[in-house]
Design a protein around this motif. Structure first.
Motif, PDB file in Angstrom:
ATOM      1  N   UNK A 126      45.930  -7.166 -13.579  1.00  0.00           N
ATOM      2  CA  UNK A 126      45.685  -8.423 -12.874  1.00  0.00           C
ATOM      3  C   UNK A 126      44.532  -8.265 -11.885  1.00  0.00           C
ATOM      4  N   UNK A 127      44.415  -7.053 -11.309  1.00  0.00           N
ATOM      5  CA  UNK A 127      43.455  -6.825 -10.216  1.00  0.00           C
ATOM      6  C   UNK A 127      42.008  -7.047 -10.643  1.00  0.00           C
ATOM      7  N   UNK A 128      41.674  -6.644 -11.880  1.00  0.00           N
ATOM      8  CA  UNK A 128      40.295  -6.827 -12.353  1.00  0.00           C
ATOM      9  C   UNK A 128      39.950  -8.314 -12.434  1.00  0.00           C
ATOM     10  N   UNK A 129      40.887  -9.122 -12.902  1.00  0.00           N
ATOM     11  CA  UNK A 129      40.672 -10.577 -12.956  1.00  0.00           C
ATOM     12  C   UNK A 129      40.575 -11.177 -11.567  1.00  0.00           C
ATOM     13  N   UNK A 130      41.412 -10.682 -10.644  1.00  0.00           N
ATOM     14  CA  UNK A 130      41.351 -11.151  -9.253  1.00  0.00           C
ATOM     15  C   UNK A 130      40.003 -10.833  -8.636  1.00  0.00           C
ATOM     16  N   UNK A 131      39.504  -9.635  -8.925  1.00  0.00           N
ATOM     17  CA  UNK A 131      38.198  -9.228  -8.385  1.00  0.00           C
ATOM     18  C   UNK A 131      37.076 -10.128  -8.855  1.00  0.00           C
ATOM     19  N   UNK A 161      43.637  -0.860  -3.641  1.00  0.00           N
ATOM     20  CA  UNK A 161      43.842   0.467  -4.231  1.00  0.00           C
ATOM     21  C   UNK A 161      43.203   0.552  -5.617  1.00  0.00           C
ATOM     22  N   UNK A 162      43.321  -0.536  -6.385  1.00  0.00           N
ATOM     23  CA  UNK A 162      42.739  -0.569  -7.725  1.00  0.00           C
ATOM     24  C   UNK A 162      41.233  -0.325  -7.672  1.00  0.00           C
ATOM     25  N   UNK A 163      40.546  -0.989  -6.756  1.00  0.00           N
ATOM     26  CA  UNK A 163      39.087  -0.858  -6.702  1.00  0.00           C
ATOM     27  C   UNK A 163      38.628   0.391  -5.936  1.00  0.00           C
ATOM     28  N   UNK A 164      39.352   0.737  -4.882  1.00  0.00           N
ATOM     29  CA  UNK A 164      38.909   1.863  -4.064  1.00  0.00           C
ATOM     30  C   UNK A 164      39.310   3.207  -4.679  1.00  0.00           C
ATOM     31  N   UNK A 165      40.566   3.335  -5.089  1.00  0.00           N
ATOM     32  CA  UNK A 165      41.052   4.613  -5.588  1.00  0.00           C
ATOM     33  C   UNK A 165      40.808   4.783  -7.093  1.00  0.00           C
ATOM     34  N   UNK A 166      41.190   3.789  -7.884  1.00  0.00           N
ATOM     35  CA  UNK A 166      41.082   3.937  -9.336  1.00  0.00           C
ATOM     36  C   UNK A 166      39.642   3.816  -9.819  1.00  0.00           C
ATOM     37  N   UNK A 167      38.852   2.991  -9.143  1.00  0.00           N
ATOM     38  CA  UNK A 167      37.477   2.758  -9.607  1.00  0.00           C
ATOM     39  C   UNK A 167      36.404   3.263  -8.655  1.00  0.00           C
TER      40      UNK A 167
END
Length: 260
Positions: A126-131, A161-167
């Motif tokens: 969901x986070x990628x779509x939110x971004x 966390x999705x953008x900072x840690x995973x990406x």
């Protein structure tokens, strides 16, 4: 009120079906089927979409069916046939013949609209779509991003966390807040990442441009009729945008033809 683009698009589809059934040699040479025993069929009924788990209009606007119809019958029907008629006319749909028909002057149509649920099934989060859906142009709209993140079925902590840690994005270290410069970085990354996945992942690309993996045959797309030309390639150069309902709380990611 009828959507102008939709009604004009349907008009173009009807015109295309009639051209096929008037045995336009140029079109049939590209499809490479015998025009004497094959017919263009307009799709007017919704079909089951596996991804959304409901009946929706499929990717194909037109498909080809096999059978025998008299010239007299075609003339009386002004060369128009649709998918409600195929059983009564004893016509058999031909797999891999779906055609997407675009208006000659249209560059603003949607290639694919993705709700949060569909987006997660295809892109994995969901986070990628939110971004990709963030407000990032002005401070006055920035506060709306709380509802964007919520509307995309995630929360601020998981989102950051999705953008900072995973990406590995270089954005604020504060896991309970972010700012407009972070939003710009996130949005640019998210839209680029979505484009990259569509371009490089064959399964995703086939879903987006052809409806493969979502619809049964013959409702997937294998030909594109655009600007008066029938092509076997279904790929359309695209850009990633947000849907028009974002300000009303309806969140979608939309792929549209890239403007030139």
């Amino acid at each position: 009120m009828v959507n102008k683009g939709t009604s004009e698009g349907t008009e173009e589809e009807i015109k295309f079906v009639k051209e096929l059934n008037k045995k336009n040699k140029e079109l049939w040479n590209i499809i490479d089927l015998d025009s004497e025993t094959h017919y263009g069929i307009h799709v007017v009924t919704k079909k089951f979409g596996k991804i959304s788990n409901q009946k929706v209009l499929p990717k194909a606007d037109v498909f080809i069916a096999n059978g025998i119809l008299s010239d007299d019958f075609l003339r009386k029907n002004d060369y128009y046939l649709n998918d409600n008629q195929i059983d009564s006319l004893h016509l058999k749909p031909v797999d891999l013949t779906g055609i997407s028909v675009k208006r000659p002057d249209s560059r603003s149509y949607q290639i694919q609209k993705l709700t949060p649920e569909t987006f997660k099934k295809i892109f994995g989060s969901y986070e990628l779509g939110a971004g990709a859906s963030l407000y990032s142009k002005s401070e006055k709209d920035f506060h709306k991003n709380n509802s964007v993140i919520e509307g995309w079925k995630t929360n601020l902590k998981d989102f950051l966390n999705f953008f900072r840690e995973k990406n590995r994005l270089d954005i604020s270290k504060n896991n309970v807040d972010f700012n407009i410069s972070d939003a710009k970085i996130i949005k640019h990354f998210a839209t680029s990442k979505i484009s990259k996945i569509v371009n490089e992942n064959e399964l995703v690309s086939k879903f987006v441009f052809q409806g493969i993996g979502n619809f049964e045959e013959p409702y997937t797309v294998h030909y594109l009729f655009e600007k008066g030309e029938l092509k076997k390639s279904c790929f359309i150069p695209f850009s990633v945008t947000t849907g028009s309902g974002r300000s009303k709380g309806t969140f979608t990611v939309v792929l549209k033809p890239k403007s030139h």
